[in-house]
Design an enzyme around this catalytic site. Structure first.
Site, PDB file in Angstrom:
ATOM      1  N   CYS A  43       0.771  -1.213   0.003  1.00 19.18           N
ATOM      2  CA  CYS A  43      -0.061  -0.033  -0.010  1.00 19.18           C
ATOM      3  C   CYS A  43       0.836   1.364   0.052  1.00 19.18           C
ATOM      4  O   CYS A  43       2.011   1.247   0.532  1.00 19.18           O
ATOM      5  CB  CYS A  43      -1.070  -0.142   1.086  1.00 19.18           C
ATOM      6  SG  CYS A  43      -0.524   0.760   2.763  1.00 19.18           S
ATOM      7  N   GLU A  44       0.574   2.098  -0.739  1.00 19.24           N
ATOM      8  CA  GLU A  44       1.261   3.226  -1.075  1.00 19.24           C
ATOM      9  C   GLU A  44       1.356   4.167   0.393  1.00 19.24           C
ATOM     10  O   GLU A  44       2.165   5.240   0.370  1.00 19.24           O
ATOM     11  CB  GLU A  44       0.745   4.204  -2.131  1.00 19.24           C
ATOM     12  CG  GLU A  44      -0.526   4.777  -1.944  1.00 19.24           C
ATOM     13  CD  GLU A  44      -0.796   5.390  -3.420  1.00 19.24           C
ATOM     14  OE1 GLU A  44      -0.191   5.211  -4.460  1.00 19.24           O
ATOM     15  OE2 GLU A  44      -1.974   6.390  -3.364  1.00 19.24           O
ATOM     16  N   HIS A  45       0.496   4.065   1.259  1.00 19.43           N
ATOM     17  CA  HIS A  45       0.206   4.851   2.330  1.00 19.43           C
ATOM     18  C   HIS A  45       1.095   4.739   3.281  1.00 19.43           C
ATOM     19  O   HIS A  45       1.969   5.494   4.079  1.00 19.43           O
ATOM     20  CB  HIS A  45      -1.026   5.103   2.990  1.00 19.43           C
ATOM     21  CG  HIS A  45      -2.143   5.361   2.014  1.00 19.43           C
ATOM     22  ND1 HIS A  45      -3.250   4.377   1.589  1.00 19.43           N
ATOM     23  CD2 HIS A  45      -2.335   6.429   1.398  1.00 19.43           C
ATOM     24  CE1 HIS A  45      -3.920   4.900   0.643  1.00 19.43           C
ATOM     25  NE2 HIS A  45      -3.539   6.325   0.369  1.00 19.43           N
ATOM     26  N   HIS A  46       1.332   3.185   3.773  1.00 20.50           N
ATOM     27  CA  HIS A  46       2.300   2.856   4.862  1.00 20.50           C
ATOM     28  C   HIS A  46       3.414   1.949   4.016  1.00 20.50           C
ATOM     29  O   HIS A  46       4.277   1.486   5.135  1.00 20.50           O
ATOM     30  CB  HIS A  46       1.425   1.855   5.840  1.00 20.50           C
ATOM     31  CG  HIS A  46       0.163   2.778   6.259  1.00 20.50           C
ATOM     32  ND1 HIS A  46      -1.118   2.629   5.878  1.00 20.50           N
ATOM     33  CD2 HIS A  46       0.277   3.787   7.442  1.00 20.50           C
ATOM     34  CE1 HIS A  46      -1.893   3.404   6.318  1.00 20.50           C
ATOM     35  NE2 HIS A  46      -1.179   4.104   7.372  1.00 20.50           N
ATOM     36  N   GLN A  78      -5.723  -0.448  -3.707  1.00 13.24           N
ATOM     37  CA  GLN A  78      -6.260  -1.465  -4.524  1.00 13.24           C
ATOM     38  C   GLN A  78      -7.123  -1.096  -5.739  1.00 13.24           C
ATOM     39  O   GLN A  78      -7.137  -1.566  -6.706  1.00 13.24           O
ATOM     40  CB  GLN A  78      -7.090  -2.338  -3.457  1.00 13.24           C
ATOM     41  CG  GLN A  78      -7.664  -3.685  -3.685  1.00 13.24           C
ATOM     42  CD  GLN A  78      -8.511  -4.240  -2.930  1.00 13.24           C
ATOM     43  OE1 GLN A  78      -8.169  -4.134  -1.816  1.00 13.24           O
ATOM     44  NE2 GLN A  78      -9.587  -4.830  -3.382  1.00 13.24           N
ATOM     45  N   HIS A 132      -5.419  -5.917   4.120  1.00 15.38           N
ATOM     46  CA  HIS A 132      -4.383  -4.987   3.940  1.00 15.38           C
ATOM     47  C   HIS A 132      -3.739  -5.127   5.476  1.00 15.38           C
ATOM     48  O   HIS A 132      -4.552  -4.645   6.368  1.00 15.38           O
ATOM     49  CB  HIS A 132      -5.025  -3.663   3.746  1.00 15.38           C
ATOM     50  CG  HIS A 132      -5.527  -3.470   2.323  1.00 15.38           C
ATOM     51  ND1 HIS A 132      -5.013  -2.460   1.649  1.00 15.38           N
ATOM     52  CD2 HIS A 132      -6.510  -4.073   1.791  1.00 15.38           C
ATOM     53  CE1 HIS A 132      -5.586  -2.421   0.581  1.00 15.38           C
ATOM     54  NE2 HIS A 132      -6.592  -3.382   0.570  1.00 15.38           N
ATOM     55  N   CYS A 159      -1.850  -3.150   6.788  1.00 19.85           N
ATOM     56  CA  CYS A 159      -1.799  -1.668   7.419  1.00 19.85           C
ATOM     57  C   CYS A 159      -3.278  -1.696   8.318  1.00 19.85           C
ATOM     58  O   CYS A 159      -3.274  -0.824   9.184  1.00 19.85           O
ATOM     59  CB  CYS A 159      -1.806  -0.446   6.287  1.00 19.85           C
ATOM     60  SG  CYS A 159      -3.022  -0.220   5.419  1.00 19.85           S
TER      61      CYS A 159
HETATM   62  N1  GTP Z   1      -9.088   3.307  -0.571  1.00 17.80           N
HETATM   63  C1  GTP Z   1      -7.823   2.852  -0.180  1.00 17.80           C
HETATM   64  N2  GTP Z   1      -7.178   3.068   0.807  1.00 17.80           N
HETATM   65  C2  GTP Z   1      -6.241   2.436   1.477  1.00 17.80           C
HETATM   66  C3  GTP Z   1      -5.490   1.143   0.886  1.00 17.80           C
HETATM   67  N3  GTP Z   1      -4.458   0.722   1.400  1.00 17.80           N
HETATM   68  C4  GTP Z   1      -4.586   1.653   2.569  1.00 17.80           C
HETATM   69  N4  GTP Z   1      -5.578   2.405   2.569  1.00 17.80           N
HETATM   70  C5  GTP Z   1      -5.961   3.527   3.368  1.00 17.80           C
HETATM   71  O1  GTP Z   1      -5.176   4.769   3.388  1.00 17.80           O
HETATM   72  C6  GTP Z   1      -5.649   5.653   4.662  1.00 17.80           C
HETATM   73  C7  GTP Z   1      -4.586   6.533   4.821  1.00 17.80           C
HETATM   74  O2  GTP Z   1      -5.064   7.266   5.865  1.00 17.80           O
HETATM   75  P1  GTP Z   1      -4.394   8.433   6.817  1.00 17.80           P
HETATM   76  O3  GTP Z   1      -5.399   9.044   7.788  1.00 17.80           O
HETATM   77  O4  GTP Z   1      -3.588   9.183   5.946  1.00 17.80           O
HETATM   78  O5  GTP Z   1      -3.242   7.306   7.554  1.00 17.80           O
HETATM   79  P2  GTP Z   1      -3.225   6.797   8.837  1.00 17.80           P
HETATM   80  O6  GTP Z   1      -3.333   8.004  10.240  1.00 17.80           O
HETATM   81  O7  GTP Z   1      -2.381   5.926   9.156  1.00 17.80           O
HETATM   82  O8  GTP Z   1      -4.800   5.859   9.003  1.00 17.80           O
HETATM   83  P3  GTP Z   1      -5.174   4.739   9.523  1.00 17.80           P
HETATM   84  O9  GTP Z   1      -4.760   3.610   9.064  1.00 17.80           O
HETATM   85  O10 GTP Z   1      -6.641   4.826   9.788  1.00 17.80           O
HETATM   86  O11 GTP Z   1      -4.547   4.704  11.170  1.00 17.80           O
HETATM   87  C8  GTP Z   1      -6.104   4.559   5.460  1.00 17.80           C
HETATM   88  O12 GTP Z   1      -7.437   4.961   5.718  1.00 17.80           O
HETATM   89  C9  GTP Z   1      -5.703   3.108   5.052  1.00 17.80           C
HETATM   90  O13 GTP Z   1      -6.789   2.055   5.569  1.00 17.80           O
HETATM   91  C10 GTP Z   1      -6.137   1.071  -0.429  1.00 17.80           C
HETATM   92  O14 GTP Z   1      -5.559   0.169  -1.268  1.00 17.80           O
HETATM   93  N5  GTP Z   1      -7.335   1.648  -0.924  1.00 17.80           N
HETATM   94 ZN    ZN Z   2      -1.720   1.210   4.003  1.00 14.57          ZN
END
Ligand code: GTP
Ligand code: ZN
Length: 198
Positions: free
Chosen positions: A87-90, A128, A156, A158
């Protein structure tokens, strides 16, 4: 072949990443010179390059290596294609299965190329939804079939190991083009992918 087996790593990239991983190891409170982790920066740098090798691959080119003229015009379904992405966020893994169907329009594709295309787009930093869309659009553009459908089911890390820590929630995404916009065709596909026939 346009795809490589990932034995050769870019030296410059590896060196750069190794320095960063050394900092991460110190950052988490570990001693980067301890025997067990001394080689970890190199291992991690190579693992990360492996997991993101999709950036250096060309999905259209891979598909075009095995396109055959054929008049078969019924639905072709390849289901349960396992996939591993980040996942690109974490930068934590998400993984699951892709199910792909298409209805040929004078051309069929070598079956193995469908999982290969999944990997090209999965082996990157992704969400995704975009992964689903990338696979769908690539097949639609390259094959120009009568229709194409992609469904991805994934979990996921994360959401499991950190954050909301939910262990049993899976995410489903889907995309449909051409004939799969019609409810009957779409339902036939959904029925086929939910059957237990292996
Ligand atoms: N739509 C989508 N979201 C994703 C995917 N993979 C991870 N995420 C979400 O990306 C979001 C990033 O949110 P942020 O609030 O910026 O990050 P965060 O504080 O680490 O969020 P939490 O996971 O809720 O603790 C989270 O809600 C993750 O669940 C994906 O493939 N698609
Ligand atoms: Zn993630």
């Amino acid at each position: 072949m346009s795809y490589k087996f990932f034995e050769e790593y870019n030296e410059e990239t590896t060196e750069g990443m190794m320095n960063n991983y050394r900092d991460i190891i110190s950052g988490v409170g570990e001693n980067p010179n301890r025997e067990g982790v001394m080689k970890t920066p190199e291992r991690a740098a190579k693992a990360m390059q492996f997991l993101t090798q999709g950036y250096s691959l060309d999905a259209e080119k891979i598909l075009k290596e095995a396109v055959f003229n054929e008049s078969y015009d019924e639905m072709v379904v390849v289901k349960d294609i396992e996939l591993y992405s980040l996942c690109e966020h974490h930068m934590l893994p998400f993984f699951g299965k892709a199910h792909i169907a298409y209805i040929p329009n004078g051309k069929i594709i070598g079956l193995s190329k469908l999982p290969r295309v999944v990997d090209v787009f999965a082996r990157r930093l992704q969400v995704q939804e975009r992964l689903t869309h990338d696979i769908l659009e690539c097949l639609n553009k390259t094959l120009q079939p009568q229709g194409v459908a992609v469904v991805i089911e994934a979990v996921h890390m994360c959401m499991m190991m950190r954050g909301v820590q939910k262990q049993n929630s899976a995410t489903t995404t889907s995309g449909f083009r051409g004939q799969f916009k019609e409810i009957e065709t779409r339902n036939e596909f959904l029925k086929l992918i939910s059957s237990d026939l292996k």
